[in-house]
Design a protein around this motif. Structure first.
Motif, short mmCIF file in Angstrom:
data_model
loop_
_atom_site.label_atom_id
_atom_site.label_comp_id
_atom_site.label_asym_id
_atom_site.label_seq_id
_atom_site.Cartn_x
_atom_site.Cartn_y
_atom_site.Cartn_z
N TRP A 81 0.84 -1.20 0.00
CA TRP A 81 0.00 0.00 0.00
C TRP A 81 0.88 1.26 0.00
O TRP A 81 0.89 2.06 0.94
N GLU A 83 0.68 4.03 -1.43
CA GLU A 83 0.03 5.33 -1.39
C GLU A 83 0.01 5.95 0.01
O GLU A 83 -0.13 7.16 0.16
N TYR A 85 2.38 4.48 2.41
CA TYR A 85 3.55 3.90 3.06
C TYR A 85 4.59 4.94 3.46
O TYR A 85 5.47 4.68 4.27
N THR A 131 1.18 -8.36 -0.38
CA THR A 131 -0.13 -8.38 -1.05
C THR A 131 -1.06 -9.27 -0.23
O THR A 131 -1.44 -10.36 -0.67
N TYR A 133 -4.07 -10.03 0.49
CA TYR A 133 -5.46 -9.92 0.06
C TYR A 133 -6.02 -11.30 -0.24
O TYR A 133 -5.28 -12.29 -0.33
N TYR A 142 -2.26 -4.85 -6.74
CA TYR A 142 -1.12 -4.30 -6.02
C TYR A 142 0.22 -4.78 -6.58
O TYR A 142 1.23 -4.06 -6.47
#
Length: 207
Positions: A81, A83, A85, A131, A133, A142
């Motif tokens: 992530w 954006e 981090y 990742t 997810y 990602y």
């Protein structure tokens, strides 16, 4: 000590720290982050500190490679992530990455030439991004972002959290990483059911 280092950093840019930490940021009574006049500089300073540290570690690794083990690799794990981090004081994107407004990152003003210089990617042999997810679609999103951010500079590996995956979904999610990145990191060994692991993931690993 951190304040002094930040003051020195600002002085090199002809700026004066007057109120610390408020000139960087503060948290108000509602728990909201309030940016100070040097918020962007603070983020860049923190990232540069980690870049410098990993540079010193890289020198030690290279020395050990020469003297002991030529196959030694230096790597890092980070959250995918990116954006947000920057809040962790780490810039794992390539120094060649150019921010595009279509990415719609929050706090996009921090990305630019100075922040690019704080990239520590050149100090690594490969990078693992978390990742964590549950679907191939999320993992692919990602990993794709990670490939854009790192500009193909070093191998990128997707990383999966076994506790977050059902046994039936493991193969599909692992396959997404194996197809679209340079490999796979699995967190963690202690969560692996070895009686079923290879059988349930056969399609991912061997096809």
């Amino acid at each position: 000590m951190t304040r002094n280092a930040f003051e020195e950093y600002l002085e090199k840019e002809g700026k004066i720290l007057e109120n610390f930490p408020a000139d960087a940021f503060k948290i108000d009574k509602e728990g909201t982050l309030v940016k100070g006049q040097f918020f962007k500089e603070w983020i860049t300073f923190r990232s540069q500190t980690i870049c410098d540290f990993t540079g010193r570690i890289r020198s030690l690794v290279d020395k050990y490679k020469t003297e002991k083990n030529p196959n030694l690799k230096m790597a890092a794990y980070v959250g995918s992530w990116y954006e947000v981090y920057y809040q962790n004081g780490v810039n794992w994107a390539s120094n060649q990455f150019k921010y595009d407004d279509r990415l719609s990152f929050p706090d996009s003003e921090i990305y630019g030439e100075n922040y690019n210089k704080t990239s520590y990617l050149n100090n690594l042999d490969f990078l693992m991004i978390g990742t964590y997810y549950k679907t191939p679609k999320e993992v692919n999103r990602y990993i794709t972002l990670g490939n854009i951010l790192t500009c193909g500079q070093i191998p990128l590996l997707g990383s999966m959290s076994l506790p977050d995956l059902s046994v039936s979904d493991q193969g599909k999610v692992f396959g997404a990483s194996l197809k679209n990145s340079s490999g796979l990191m699995i967190f963690d060994n202690c969560y692996v059911d070895w009686n079923t692991f290879f059988r349930t993931n056969e399609n991912s690993f061997f096809h």
